[in-house]
Design a protein around this motif. Structure first.
Motif, PDB file in Angstrom:
ATOM      1  N   VAL A 120       0.849  -1.191   0.000  1.00  0.00           N
ATOM      2  CA  VAL A 120       0.000   0.000   0.000  1.00  0.00           C
ATOM      3  C   VAL A 120       0.885   1.242   0.000  1.00  0.00           C
ATOM      4  O   VAL A 120       1.800   1.359   0.819  1.00  0.00           O
ATOM      5  N   GLU A 121       0.599   2.181  -0.878  1.00  0.00           N
ATOM      6  CA  GLU A 121       1.425   3.389  -0.973  1.00  0.00           C
ATOM      7  C   GLU A 121       1.116   4.375   0.151  1.00  0.00           C
ATOM      8  O   GLU A 121       2.022   4.870   0.822  1.00  0.00           O
ATOM      9  N   ASP A 122      -0.157   4.683   0.367  1.00  0.00           N
ATOM     10  CA  ASP A 122      -0.561   5.728   1.308  1.00  0.00           C
ATOM     11  C   ASP A 122      -1.010   5.098   2.622  1.00  0.00           C
ATOM     12  O   ASP A 122      -2.136   4.615   2.731  1.00  0.00           O
ATOM     13  N   TRP A 123      -0.151   5.108   3.611  1.00  0.00           N
ATOM     14  CA  TRP A 123      -0.501   4.534   4.907  1.00  0.00           C
ATOM     15  C   TRP A 123      -1.419   5.444   5.702  1.00  0.00           C
ATOM     16  O   TRP A 123      -2.099   4.982   6.614  1.00  0.00           O
ATOM     17  N   GLY A 124      -1.446   6.719   5.396  1.00  0.00           N
ATOM     18  CA  GLY A 124      -2.288   7.646   6.143  1.00  0.00           C
ATOM     19  C   GLY A 124      -3.759   7.254   6.053  1.00  0.00           C
ATOM     20  O   GLY A 124      -4.465   7.217   7.061  1.00  0.00           O
ATOM     21  N   ILE A 189       8.129   4.954   8.059  1.00  0.00           N
ATOM     22  CA  ILE A 189       7.297   3.943   8.714  1.00  0.00           C
ATOM     23  C   ILE A 189       6.902   4.389  10.117  1.00  0.00           C
ATOM     24  O   ILE A 189       5.733   4.340  10.502  1.00  0.00           O
ATOM     25  N   VAL A 190       7.882   4.835  10.881  1.00  0.00           N
ATOM     26  CA  VAL A 190       7.621   5.245  12.265  1.00  0.00           C
ATOM     27  C   VAL A 190       6.750   6.498  12.298  1.00  0.00           C
ATOM     28  O   VAL A 190       5.785   6.578  13.074  1.00  0.00           O
ATOM     29  N   ASN A 191       7.046   7.465  11.460  1.00  0.00           N
ATOM     30  CA  ASN A 191       6.268   8.706  11.466  1.00  0.00           C
ATOM     31  C   ASN A 191       4.827   8.479  11.025  1.00  0.00           C
ATOM     32  O   ASN A 191       3.891   9.080  11.581  1.00  0.00           O
ATOM     33  N   ALA A 192       4.619   7.614  10.030  1.00  0.00           N
ATOM     34  CA  ALA A 192       3.257   7.313   9.592  1.00  0.00           C
ATOM     35  C   ALA A 192       2.463   6.636  10.709  1.00  0.00           C
ATOM     36  O   ALA A 192       1.275   6.913  10.908  1.00  0.00           O
ATOM     37  N   THR A 193       3.130   5.770  11.458  1.00  0.00           N
ATOM     38  CA  THR A 193       2.464   5.064  12.553  1.00  0.00           C
ATOM     39  C   THR A 193       2.114   6.009  13.685  1.00  0.00           C
ATOM     40  O   THR A 193       0.983   6.015  14.192  1.00  0.00           O
TER      41      THR A 193
END
Length: 241
Positions: A120-124, A189-193
């Motif tokens: 998946v491209e957009d984790w937001g 990864i960390v910032n998106a989470t």
């Protein structure tokens, strides 16, 4: 892109159903033990979402531990394989992560996503929906490709570039299948989470010696044990709402 991923995993569903549980060491002897070690042994009374269920190995584990399980996957063939595995013991649906999920707010105590989010491209958009359907204090646990592995294994020149990469999986049941996935840096990864959840743990798993005696494990351990003890292949994130 989602249609391409869906078609690839439709083709791979037969391999996941028939052989991955015992012939894919990275799944059977590496990622799965590390993921399960972090999850409750007793899940009675818990509502669990298996987000990216594939052929239903995790779904079946959660059912056996007493959970009320809902399982979703983008691939209709994977959903069919999961249903064959668990029957009516879980609610199994075709759903796309990143779209609005057909669940009420605060429906789940636990969401687990195994080796799915790197497609998946957009984790937001994904995390926004997962946060919506997760109960306050509930846990999200997911595994993905480790960005260090991708950087080295796929001979990238820019670690920080968000790239769409292609691999070819050659399974005995299917022949070669082209699979695409996204590389993200550890920072991304960390910032998106943490934009949507509170980070509990970040695990770079190493293979456990005690699984060496499992059927089919010997050859895989001989080939991969030393390498994975010093070079992580997957990354596990555990977070809370």
């Amino acid at each position: 892109m989602n249609e391409k991923v869906s078609k690839a995993f439709d083709r791979l569903a037969i391999a996941y159903e028939q052989s991955v549980d015992h012939s894919s060491g990275h799944n059977a002897f590496y990622e799965r033990p590390a993921m399960m070690k972090l999850l409750p042994e007793e899940m009675s009374g818990m509502a669990v979402l298996d987000a990216g269920c594939a052929a239903g190995w995790y779904t079946s584990q959660f059912v056996e531990r007493g959970a009320q399980v809902t399982a979703i996957d983008l691939s209709p063939e994977m959903v069919a394989a999961c249903r064959r595995r668990v029957g009516d013991k879980a609610n199994v649906l075709v759903c796309e992560l990143g779209k609005t999920l057909p669940f009420e707010d605060e429906s789940f105590d636990l969401i687990v996503s195994s080796l799915t989010l790197h497609y998946v491209e957009d984790w937001g958009t994904v995390f926004r929906e997962l946060r919506r359907v997760l109960k306050p204090g509930g846990a999200l646990q997911f595994s993905v490709h480790h960005p260090f592995m991708v950087f080295r294994q796929y001979d990238r020149t820019d670690y920080f570039a968000r790239e769409l990469l292609t691999d070819v999986w050659n399974k005995k049941e299917t022949g070669p299948v082209e699979v695409t996935f996204y590389h993200k840096s550890m920072m991304d990864i960390v910032n998106a989470t943490t934009e949507y959840f509170t980070l509990d743990q970040m695990i770079e798993p190493q293979p456990a010696k005690e699984y060496r005696e499992l059927p089919g494990a010997g050859d895989w351990y001989k080939r991969w044990y030393e390498r994975l003890m010093t070079n992580p292949w997957f990354l596990i994130i555990k977070a809370r709402k």
